[in-house]
Design an enzyme around this catalytic site. Structure first.
Site, PDB file in Angstrom:
ATOM      1  N   ASP A 141      25.841 -40.972  -8.540  1.00  0.00           N
ATOM      2  CA  ASP A 141      26.352 -41.405  -7.243  1.00  0.00           C
ATOM      3  C   ASP A 141      25.836 -40.447  -6.172  1.00  0.00           C
ATOM      4  OD1 ASP A 141      28.111 -42.704  -5.327  1.00  0.00           O
ATOM      5  OD2 ASP A 141      29.376 -40.938  -5.505  1.00  0.00           O
TER       6      ASP A 141
ATOM      7  N   ASP B 191      32.332 -39.195  -8.473  1.00  0.00           N
ATOM      8  CA  ASP B 191      33.571 -38.473  -8.159  1.00  0.00           C
ATOM      9  C   ASP B 191      34.626 -39.321  -7.476  1.00  0.00           C
ATOM     10  OD1 ASP B 191      32.397 -38.761  -5.609  1.00  0.00           O
ATOM     11  OD2 ASP B 191      33.401 -36.940  -4.898  1.00  0.00           O
TER      12      ASP B 191
ATOM     13  N   ASP C  67      33.746 -45.086  -8.408  1.00  0.00           N
ATOM     14  CA  ASP C  67      32.853 -44.740  -9.516  1.00  0.00           C
ATOM     15  C   ASP C  67      33.521 -44.936 -10.877  1.00  0.00           C
ATOM     16  OD1 ASP C  67      30.818 -43.908  -7.755  1.00  0.00           O
ATOM     17  OD2 ASP C  67      31.739 -41.933  -7.558  1.00  0.00           O
TER      18      ASP C  67
END
Length: 641
Positions: free
Chosen positions: A324, A521, A525
């Site tokens: 990410d 995080d 996600d």
């Protein structure tokens, strides 16, 4: 020596009940005493006393072992302890009390050695739980009162004494706090935090006493989350540890067939006994747990919490990284990257007035503006007549001057016209553009962005060196923003404009290139973390959903420990496999030698113990390793960890 299969995350606990952990450490005393008494009686010419002492010593261990076997069978587990039971019982039945006592000593010694090895390997993980505070000193109307952690609420002021473990997440009320974060992050040096800076629970006050303002209940704090994750990790069983379950019956069948064949071929039951004595499955049921727990312990020591041996194994196998952007490649917080003053205004004065007004706003960009002003040492004032229009900005007055801080729509509403912006500057990287008007006139244009972490280039290079062959960025940002941000980084593909389902689909698509590790995080996600072969959540202080869905949690807000954790996992897995196959090979060779009559039951017991000790000591090598694998670098983690 055949012992109960120890789950690799049990760190010294036994599956046979609460009394076994205490017993295992002292189990070897009984056969050792009996063996010594018997040898002394034999030397003094009393063979009958010697035989009685050896028999009683064997019977004592036989009772303990029988209870373990019965417990295993009741749980549907045909354990390899059955071989030890047969060998000890056979020794007594064939009037071999000395061999029986030696086998009992070898078995009990193995139990004690296993308990010691697992306990030592799990020390770093269990220390996290043992350090959890139970009470805190809360300021109640100027008086300090010791209260249980469960009574703490957001806004409570807590005195943290020298050496105290911070009980909750919060902020430093005033002055400076010097905190030792080594137990959570592996940092070698204490880190200093100023007034109003966020600090994590679980760290230790290494400076002077200070007041902490709690931001969340103790049950929702970082440290409480870590404790829950450790407990979950300790209850899991790794696929490699299931080697004992998968091949246990096969080993047992081969042992019994070889022992029976030797007996039938020679008519000598001692041949069968010798085969049973040396038929040790310890490489299966000892080496793997000890090596994996050692790896888990090493990873915890550098601030990487791996949720069990299965996750540690997968960490050693991953070949694809899907990562990410926000909060992972970047810090996840807006930072001022550009200030363009309009008209005759002074930059510091514009920043002071805007930050003074933005104190009244909870918007992330407003907080970033206030933090920037404080970092520059700008003294802010108290705002008045503050009005916030959600999504538009804030209006009010500071020191009697009307101030506007917000977007273009807010300026249009107050008929403040800014000159056209330079479309080429930060056109794709800016997170937000903030306009400031003072006394009804344009004053400044501020641009905020979420920059890359300063160490991300080195981290990606280290991950490549650890065997990651493909790196994919998966982000919800526009493609132009994502590609501009990661230009020059070692990234093979960019998947942009993704929602949580899109990230999950990206993970699934990348499986054709090998086992996938997803690093993120945020709450968005969590589905991708759960879908990946290995999910890694950045910082246990982040979204709870991400930490719950992940298999690995980085306790420091940095990707830097991840390559070191992969090297630790690879080393632990390699050592476990070495121990398994070398140990089983030696045991099989010994069984064949015993079947051919080259080893007596007593000699087989001694050889068996030598193999087991070698296997366990080799597995414990996973506790150490090269300097770059096992020791913290001493570099300070980012301040917002």
């Amino acid at each position: 020596m055949t012992t109960a299969a120890l789950h690799p995350t049990e760190t010294g606990r036994s599956r046979y009940g609460g009394w076994m952990p205490r017993l295992r450490g002292w189990l070897a005393v009984l056969p050792l005493v009996g063996l010594c008494i018997g040898l002394a009686a034999q030397a003094l010419g009393h063979p009958e006393v010697a035989a009685l002492a050896w028999t009683l010593a064997t019977l004592a261990i036989l009772v303990v072992l029988a209870s373990q076997v019965v417990t295993s069978l009741a749980q549907g587990d045909i354990g390899l302890d059955l071989v030890a039971l047969l060998s000890m019982g056979g020794a007594l039945a064939l009037s071999q009390p000395l061999a029986g006592a030696v086998i009992a000593l070898m078995y009990a010694g193995g139990q004690s050695l296993e308990a010691y090895a697992a306990g030592r390997a799990g020390r770093a993980m269990t220390a996290l739980i043992a350090r959890q505070p139970r009470t805190a000193l809360r300021d109640e109307d100027g008086a300090l009162r010791e209260v249980p952690l469960g009574a703490l609420m957001p806004g409570d002021r807590i005195l943290v004494r020298v050496g105290d473990v911070l009980p909750v997440d919060g902020r430093v009320a005033a002055g400076r706090a010097v905190l030792d974060r080594s137990s959570l992050t592996g940092e070698a040096l204490p880190v200093s935090f100023g007034a109003n800076e966020a600090v994590l629970s679980g760290t230790v006050n290494a400076g002077t006493p200070f007041t902490l303002v709690a931001e969340r209940p103790a049950s929702e704090s970082t440290y409480a989350g870590i404790v829950r994750l450790v407990e979950a990790a300790r209850s899991q069983k790794a696929p490699m540890a299931r080697l004992a379950d998968r091949y246990g019956l096969a080993v047992l069948a081969v042992t019994l067939l070889l022992a029976g064949a030797a007996w039938l071929a020679t008519g000598d039951p001692l041949r069968a006994l010798a085969v049973l004595v040396i038929a040790t499955p310890c490489p299966l049921i000892l080496a793997v747990p000890v090596a994996l727990v050692s790896g888990l312990s090493r990873a915890a020591g550098i601030g990487v919490l791996v949720k069990g041996g299965g996750a540690l194994e997968m960490l050693a196998k991953v070949r694809v990284l899907v990562v990410d952007k926000t909060g992972t490649l970047t810090h996840g917080t807006a930072r001022l990257v550009s200030t363009r003053v309009v008209g005759p205004f002074d930059e510091d004065e514009v920043l002071r007035l805007a930050a003074s007004l933005d104190q009244a706003s909870g918007h992330p960009v407003a907080r970033a503006l206030v933090e920037e002003a404080r970092a520059r040492g700008v003294a802010v004032s108290q705002p008045a007549m503050v009005t916030e229009l959600p999504g538009e900005g804030v209006t009010g007055s500071v020191d009697g001057r009307p101030i506007l801080v917000g977007g273009a729509r807010l300026m249009e509403l107050h008929d403040v016209r800014f000159p056209p912006a330079d479309a080429t500057r930060h056109a794709t990287a800016a997170v937000a553009t903030v306009l400031i008007a003072i006394d009804g006139a344009p004053a400044a244009r501020l641009e905020f962005a979420d920059p890359l972490r300063t160490d991300i280039c080195n981290v990606l290079a280290d991950l490549r060196a650890c065997g990651i062959g493909r790196v994919v960025l998966a982000t919800g940002d526009r493609r132009a923003v994502a590609e501009t941000l990661v230009a020059g980084l070692s990234i093979d593909a960019v998947a942009a404009d993704l929602d949580p389902t899109g990230k999950t689909d990206t993970v699934a698509a990348e499986r054709r290139n090998g086992p996938v590790m997803m690093v993120g995080d945020g709450v968005n996600d969590a589905p991708a973390l759960a879908a990946a072969d290995l999910g890694v959540a950045l910082s246990a202080r982040g979204a709870a959903a991400a930490a719950e869905a992940a298999d690995v949690v980085l306790l420091v807000d940095s990707l830097a420990p991840l390559p070191r954790a992969i090297r630790i996992a690879k080393r632990a897995r390699t050592i476990a496999l070495q121990s398994v196959w070398v140990g089983l090979g030696l045991s099989l060779a010994g069984m064949i030698a015993a079947a051919l009559g080259y080893l007596s039951p007593l000699q087989g017991a001694l050889l068996q113990e030598a193999i087991d000790v070698a296997v366990i000591l080799n597995a414990m090598r996973a506790l150490g390793g090269p300097r770059d694998v096992s020791e913290p670098t001493g570099r300070r983690a980012p301040r917002n960890a």
